[in-house]
Scaffold this motif. Structure first.
Motif, mmCIF file in Angstrom:
data_model
loop_
_atom_site.group_PDB
_atom_site.id
_atom_site.type_symbol
_atom_site.label_atom_id
_atom_site.label_comp_id
_atom_site.label_asym_id
_atom_site.label_seq_id
_atom_site.Cartn_x
_atom_site.Cartn_y
_atom_site.Cartn_z
ATOM 1 N N UNK A 414 0.827 -1.211 0.000
ATOM 2 C CA UNK A 414 0.000 0.000 0.000
ATOM 3 C C UNK A 414 0.858 1.257 0.000
ATOM 4 N N UNK A 415 1.903 1.290 0.838
ATOM 5 C CA UNK A 415 2.773 2.469 0.889
ATOM 6 C C UNK A 415 3.459 2.703 -0.452
ATOM 7 N N UNK A 416 3.919 1.620 -1.072
ATOM 8 C CA UNK A 416 4.607 1.769 -2.354
ATOM 9 C C UNK A 416 3.633 2.211 -3.447
ATOM 10 N N UNK A 417 2.427 1.656 -3.440
ATOM 11 C CA UNK A 417 1.440 2.042 -4.450
ATOM 12 C C UNK A 417 1.051 3.508 -4.316
ATOM 13 N N UNK A 422 7.075 4.755 -9.716
ATOM 14 C CA UNK A 422 6.618 3.819 -10.737
ATOM 15 C C UNK A 422 5.710 2.787 -10.061
ATOM 16 N N UNK A 423 4.406 3.083 -9.965
ATOM 17 C CA UNK A 423 3.490 2.199 -9.223
ATOM 18 C C UNK A 423 3.218 0.872 -9.909
ATOM 19 N N UNK A 424 3.636 0.705 -11.153
ATOM 20 C CA UNK A 424 3.429 -0.572 -11.831
ATOM 21 C C UNK A 424 4.387 -1.644 -11.332
ATOM 22 N N UNK A 425 5.453 -1.238 -10.636
ATOM 23 C CA UNK A 425 6.365 -2.202 -10.032
ATOM 24 C C UNK A 425 5.665 -2.842 -8.831
ATOM 25 N N UNK A 715 9.636 -7.323 -7.532
ATOM 26 C CA UNK A 715 9.593 -8.750 -7.869
ATOM 27 C C UNK A 715 9.498 -8.940 -9.373
ATOM 28 N N UNK A 716 10.279 -9.899 -9.852
ATOM 29 C CA UNK A 716 10.188 -10.349 -11.243
ATOM 30 C C UNK A 716 9.670 -11.782 -11.204
ATOM 31 N N UNK A 717 8.746 -12.160 -12.111
ATOM 32 C CA UNK A 717 8.222 -11.402 -13.263
ATOM 33 C C UNK A 717 6.908 -10.698 -12.990
ATOM 34 N N UNK A 718 6.535 -10.563 -11.702
ATOM 35 C CA UNK A 718 5.230 -9.988 -11.386
ATOM 36 C C UNK A 718 5.079 -8.565 -11.914
ATOM 37 N N UNK A 719 6.157 -7.778 -11.851
ATOM 38 C CA UNK A 719 6.064 -6.385 -12.304
ATOM 39 C C UNK A 719 5.829 -6.284 -13.820
ATOM 40 N N UNK A 720 6.638 -6.944 -14.674
ATOM 41 C CA UNK A 720 6.325 -6.915 -16.106
ATOM 42 C C UNK A 720 4.962 -7.524 -16.439
ATOM 43 N N UNK A 721 4.540 -8.526 -15.673
ATOM 44 C CA UNK A 721 3.217 -9.113 -15.903
ATOM 45 C C UNK A 721 2.118 -8.120 -15.538
ATOM 46 N N UNK A 722 2.351 -7.289 -14.529
ATOM 47 C CA UNK A 722 1.404 -6.231 -14.167
ATOM 48 C C UNK A 722 1.263 -5.236 -15.321
ATOM 49 N N UNK A 723 2.390 -4.860 -15.905
ATOM 50 C CA UNK A 723 2.355 -3.957 -17.063
ATOM 51 C C UNK A 723 1.575 -4.603 -18.208
ATOM 52 N N UNK A 743 0.603 -1.347 -27.634
ATOM 53 C CA UNK A 743 0.237 -0.051 -28.216
ATOM 54 C C UNK A 743 0.257 1.031 -27.145
ATOM 55 N N UNK A 744 -0.329 0.729 -25.989
ATOM 56 C CA UNK A 744 -0.340 1.687 -24.881
ATOM 57 C C UNK A 744 -0.587 0.923 -23.586
ATOM 58 N N UNK A 745 -0.285 1.576 -22.460
ATOM 59 C CA UNK A 745 -0.464 0.978 -21.135
ATOM 60 C C UNK A 745 -1.173 1.991 -20.248
ATOM 61 N N UNK A 746 -2.158 1.530 -19.498
ATOM 62 C CA UNK A 746 -2.824 2.385 -18.517
ATOM 63 C C UNK A 746 -1.956 2.427 -17.253
ATOM 64 N N UNK A 747 -1.290 3.538 -17.050
ATOM 65 C CA UNK A 747 -0.396 3.687 -15.899
ATOM 66 C C UNK A 747 -1.211 4.213 -14.713
ATOM 67 N N UNK A 748 -1.538 3.328 -13.796
ATOM 68 C CA UNK A 748 -2.419 3.661 -12.691
ATOM 69 C C UNK A 748 -1.876 3.109 -11.378
ATOM 70 N N UNK A 749 -2.300 3.721 -10.267
ATOM 71 C CA UNK A 749 -1.977 3.223 -8.932
ATOM 72 C C UNK A 749 -3.124 2.390 -8.352
ATOM 73 N N UNK A 750 -4.280 2.467 -8.969
ATOM 74 C CA UNK A 750 -5.469 1.862 -8.382
ATOM 75 C C UNK A 750 -5.365 0.350 -8.293
ATOM 76 N N UNK A 751 -4.836 -0.295 -9.322
ATOM 77 C CA UNK A 751 -4.783 -1.761 -9.328
ATOM 78 C C UNK A 751 -3.911 -2.280 -8.193
ATOM 79 N N UNK A 752 -2.750 -1.682 -8.008
ATOM 80 C CA UNK A 752 -1.857 -2.121 -6.947
ATOM 81 C C UNK A 752 -2.428 -1.791 -5.569
ATOM 82 N N UNK A 753 -3.073 -0.622 -5.443
ATOM 83 C CA UNK A 753 -3.684 -0.249 -4.170
ATOM 84 C C UNK A 753 -4.761 -1.242 -3.756
ATOM 85 N N UNK A 754 -5.686 -1.511 -4.651
ATOM 86 C CA UNK A 754 -6.806 -2.401 -4.332
ATOM 87 C C UNK A 754 -6.303 -3.820 -4.082
#
Length: 883
Positions: A414-417, A422-425, A715-723, A743-754
């Motif tokens: 939660x703190x990191x998100x 880079x919240x996708x990590x 953590x690898x590969x969780x971070x690239x899989x999140x992207x 093509x594009x990536x939705x860069x959000x904090x919501x997924x990691x937070x929830x």
């Protein structure tokens, strides 16, 4: 610019669409005869107007691939109507061909060297029609003893060069009409026949008014099954020939013949690109006109190759990837304290609010993708926390258990998100950290130290060094980690996941399959020191508290619980079943079944679906068979401060050494995972924050250390899989090979937070239903993570090339730019480094495992000092490039 075309006929004028965009135009399935105007009138004109009726444009900007297919199959009920009209359907498509880069693409030089070794050159050809010129070229080719093909039928080659089309005609008699391309139109009262070149490359230049063709040369390419090798013939005509509006003054004809089964860089099209690139220079064509002999002609070719190589070297110096990689690091960059952190905050803070609103507010909503990603990420964080929490419980005697691991994951995530750059990590506790905890426990037992206090001091020293690294901008050192080095480490992590799974299932077989139905298990009879080490990613199978209950109460009464060989076999089936279902659903988006949105949802939820399915199979359908489950010992208190003051100064200093080694692991893992997450192919646009994120990880682990919670890092590969889960992907085809491109990536904090919030709520699900997840399902999860993580790993792809025939090689950038032998040399050297890394990281000696981060750092001088002595630096840079 080059224009490649199939079914070439000179057009009356460039199409309007081509004039507008200057580089691409496609027509498909159009009728080239207007029935209302009456086609009989055209028949009386002798065929020329009829020929013009099927004219079509061959266009290009930088380069174009142009296909025309003539289809004479018309519906039977329309045959009588079309019979008098002579109407056919003509399908066309166009594609650019890039000019060949003689400085980077090694095949360009090899194509020319092969031609010069077996040169087939005709000077001052007197034939005037295209048919006659090509027949002379084939005749010259046939009479050359070096180009003899035993099973080659040159009449068949001649027919293959053209797409012959015809329609039935009425009447009697036959006469020939010469069309504007030099190809023959044979008309007769019973049949009309004309030639269209099947496959050509031509140079074009985009202008304000449309497209201007280079009309003095024409490259004709053809694929012949009966050929054994590639052949090139160049014919210089004695006089310019008018073969159509876009070929009004042809002086050079290049004929390229090749067999179909060729490596992607050796096809007829690729050879044609080589020579078409050379002939696109008007100065070079003028020099060829002045040559008197074949030797002078060859010398002109060699000189042109030299010029193209020198010209192409100039822009390569300013290439972004190379200039970034070759820029040396200066000492003052590290002495500018805090500059990296301030730059990261300045870069990311302006878009901080967008991290919460993107995909929620506005036109491009992605709520559905967010929900599926949250579900995926919840399971991807929870299940490893359970796995490594169970292992820590066994290693520490319950001091760090599953509950504490889940709490640490929730708080740190939660703190990191909320505050990361880079919240996708994704932060997780990992197997290397579980190994360190096990080693720390052993040291405490050997020297009578308080584990909680010693653990806290090591964590505090680790955080201190990480703060120093971030303040002094040490993350700049990641510029020295090339793509090849990062992929070695990534593949190493994937291999450890695979080994974890197999070592776990092997121990299940030793415990249940080979011990039979005796009261004592294998583990109970064997001494603990005889149990082989699980390596750096030691899993969590050593569970001495597996229930030996022989009965299971339910509503209907008492049933025997079976354990033994059936337990081992079912465990294997659960592990492989979890892998199979997860990977099948992950690839389901590529199948033609169901709706595209449904396929995408199933693919995004592959991990939770497979885990839940086979957990139900193991814990409910086969409930009579005992399965190995993780330990759960409720903690009395989750937040107890470690007694850090109880250690002596000497113990604190010894903790500093272990903290330094741990900080090296954190530094490398955090930065490499962040680098893989921010890779250019992921197309992230909000910027990076290496220094700030490293500082944040240090602060988070400070709190985790003093409260006795497990450490976490990227953590690898969780971070690239999140992207990947948040990405919009499309498939592209190049030379018959299908590529997935983000093509594009939705860069959000919501997924990691929830997801991390849900992980915290999972404390309410302990011990049930979470304990219904059998350990073999977690092993299957490890295999699934490992299998999906190698997708796109260039090292793994190049290892796979060793098992493929050359015709199956994909047309990647390194295949084009690097000789095949150098590619295999480089791959072998990478595999050697990988084996060395595995030797240290998976050593049975605990202290050997702890220094493996230093081995990772040692790969930097290997890449910069040793490898350039074996393979040229330009080839190394090409294989380390992104594209």
């Amino acid at each position: 610019m080059l224009c490649a075309g199939k079914g070439l006929l000179p057009p009356e004028s460039p199409p309007a669409a081509m004039s507008r965009n200057g580089y691409f135009f496609e027509e498909s399935g159009y009728l080239k005869c207007d029935m209302d105007d009456g086609c009989e009138t055209k028949e009386e004109t002798g065929g020329e107007e009829l020929f013009d009726a099927v004219n079509n444009t061959v266009v290009s900007g930088d380069s174009i691939r142009f296909f025309v297919n003539v289809n004479l199959e018309v519906p039977l009920n329309a045959a009588d109507e079309n019979e008098s009209a002579g109407c056919v359907l003509l399908h066309t498509s166009r594609k650019y061909l890039k000019l060949k880069n003689f400085e980077e693409e090694v095949r360009a030089h090899r194509d020319l060297d092969g031609f010069l070794a077996r040169a087939s050159i005709i000077l001052d050809e007197t034939a005037t029609s295209l048919d006659d010129v090509l027949r002379e070229m084939l005749k010259h080719f046939a009479e050359d003893p070096e180009n003899m093909e035993p099973s080659c039928n040159f009449e068949k080659i001649m027919s293959t060069l053209f797409t012959d089309s015809g329609t039935p005609r009425e009447g009697n008699g036959t006469h020939d009409v010469s069309d504007s391309t030099g190809a023959n139109i044979q008309t007769c009262t019973s049949h009309l026949k004309f030639h269209l070149l099947s496959d050509t490359i031509q140079g074009v230049t985009a202008t304000v008014t449309g497209v201007q063709y280079q009309q003095s040369w024409l490259c004709i390419i053809c694929t012949i099954k009966s050929l054994q090798r590639r052949h090139v013939c160049i014919s210089r005509l004695e006089r310019p020939q008018n073969w159509g509006e876009n070929s009004c003054e042809v002086r050079f004809v290049i004929l390229v013949l090749a067999p179909p089964k060729m490596k992607s860089t050796k096809t007829a099209t690729e050879v044609g690109r080589t020579f078409a690139t050379m002939f696109s220079d008007i100065t070079f064509r003028q020099k060829l006109l002045e040559t008197k002999t074949e030797e002078e002609f060859k010398e002109a070719l060699v000189h042109q190759r030299h010029l193209l190589t020198v010209v192409n070297q100039r822009p390569s110096i300013s290439d972004g990837h190379k200039s970034h990689g070759s820029k040396p690091l200066k000492l003052h960059e590290f002495l500018n304290v805090g500059k990296g952190i301030s730059d990261d905050i300045a870069r990311r803070f302006p878009v901080y609010a967008l991290d919460f609103t993107d995909g929620i507010i506005g036109n491009n909503k992605a709520i559905g993708k967010y929900i599926t990603t949250m579900i995926f990420l919840y399971f991807a964080c929870l299940l490893p926390s359970i796995a490594f929490g169970s292992l820590n419980d066994e290693n520490t005697g319950g001091v760090i258990d599953v509950q504490k691991t889940i709490v640490g994951q929730c708080i740190g995530g939660l703190l990191y998100a909320l505050f990361s750059g880079q919240p996708l990590v994704v932060l997780l506790t990992t197997a290397p950290l579980a190994l360190y905890i096990n080693v720390i426990r052993g040291i405490c037992d050997d020297y009578n130290l308080d584990f909680s206090a010693f653990y806290a001091w090591i964590g505090l020293w680790n955080s201190f060094f990480l703060v120093m690294y971030s303040l002094f901008n040490f993350s700049l050192l990641m510029k020295l980690f090339k793509r090849s080095t990062e992929e070695i480490i990534a593949l190493f992590i994937s291999i450890t996941f695979v080994l974890d799974a197999f070592k776990g299932i092997i121990k299940v077989f030793k415990k249940y399959y080979y011990s039979g139905r005796t009261g004592e298990s294998y583990l109970e009879k064997a001494p603990t020191d005889a149990i082989p080490s699980l390596g750096i990613n030691t899993t969590f199978l050593m569970n001495s508290s597996v229930s030996r209950s022989m009965s299971l109460e339910n509503q209907t009464g008492t049933h025997d619980v079976h354990y033994g060989r059936e337990t081992a076999v079912l465990s294997l089936m659960l592990m492989l079943g979890t892998l199979w279902l997860g990977h099948t659903l992950y690839q389901f988006k590529k199948s033609p079944y169901l709706h595209a949105r449904v396929r995408e949802i199933l693919s995004d939820c592959a991990l939770p679906i497979s885990v839940l399915t086979f957990s139900a199979v193991g814990s409910y359908i086969f409930k009579e068979i005992e399965m190995s489950k993780f330990n759960y010992n409720p903690s009395e208190s989750l937040f107890v401060l470690a007694p850090v003051q109880s250690l002596s100064i000497g113990s604190v200093m010894s903790a500093m050494g272990l903290g330094f080694l741990l900080s090296m692991l954190f530094f490398i893992e955090q930065n490499i995972v962040a680098s893989l997450t921010n890779a250019p192919e992921n197309r992230l646009v909000k910027g990076t924050a290496y220094h700030w994120d490293l500082l944040l990880v240090a602060l988070i682990n400070t709190g985790l250390s003093v409260f006795g919670l497990p450490w976490i890092h990227a953590a690898f590969p969780h971070s690239p899989m999140h992207v990947r889960a948040l990405a919009y992907v499309e498939e592209r085809v190049e030379s018959g090979h299908i590529y997935e491109t983000i093509v594009s990536v939705k860069e959000t904090r919501l997924t990691s937070l929830v997801a991390n919030f849900l992980v915290g709520l999972s404390l309410l699900l302990l011990p049930f239903p979470l304990q219904w997840i059998p350990k073999p399902v977690l092993y299957g999860l490890f295999l699934y993570i490992a299998l999906t993580s190698i997708d796109g790993n260039q090292l793994f792809e190049r290892v796979a090339l060793l098992l493929k025939e050359q015709t199956a090689y994909p047309p990647t950038h390194y295949i084009r730019r690097v000789p095949q032998r150098k590619i295999h040399y480089f791959t072998g050297l990478q595999v050697l480094q990988l084996l060395i890394l595995c030797g240290f990281g998976m050593s049975p000696l605990p202290y050997m495992k702890m220094i493996f981060p230093l081995i990772m750092i040692g790969m930097i001088p290997i890449r910069y000092n040793l490898l350039p002595r074996i393979i040229e630096a330009k080839y190394l840079d090409a294989m380390d490039a992104e594209h």
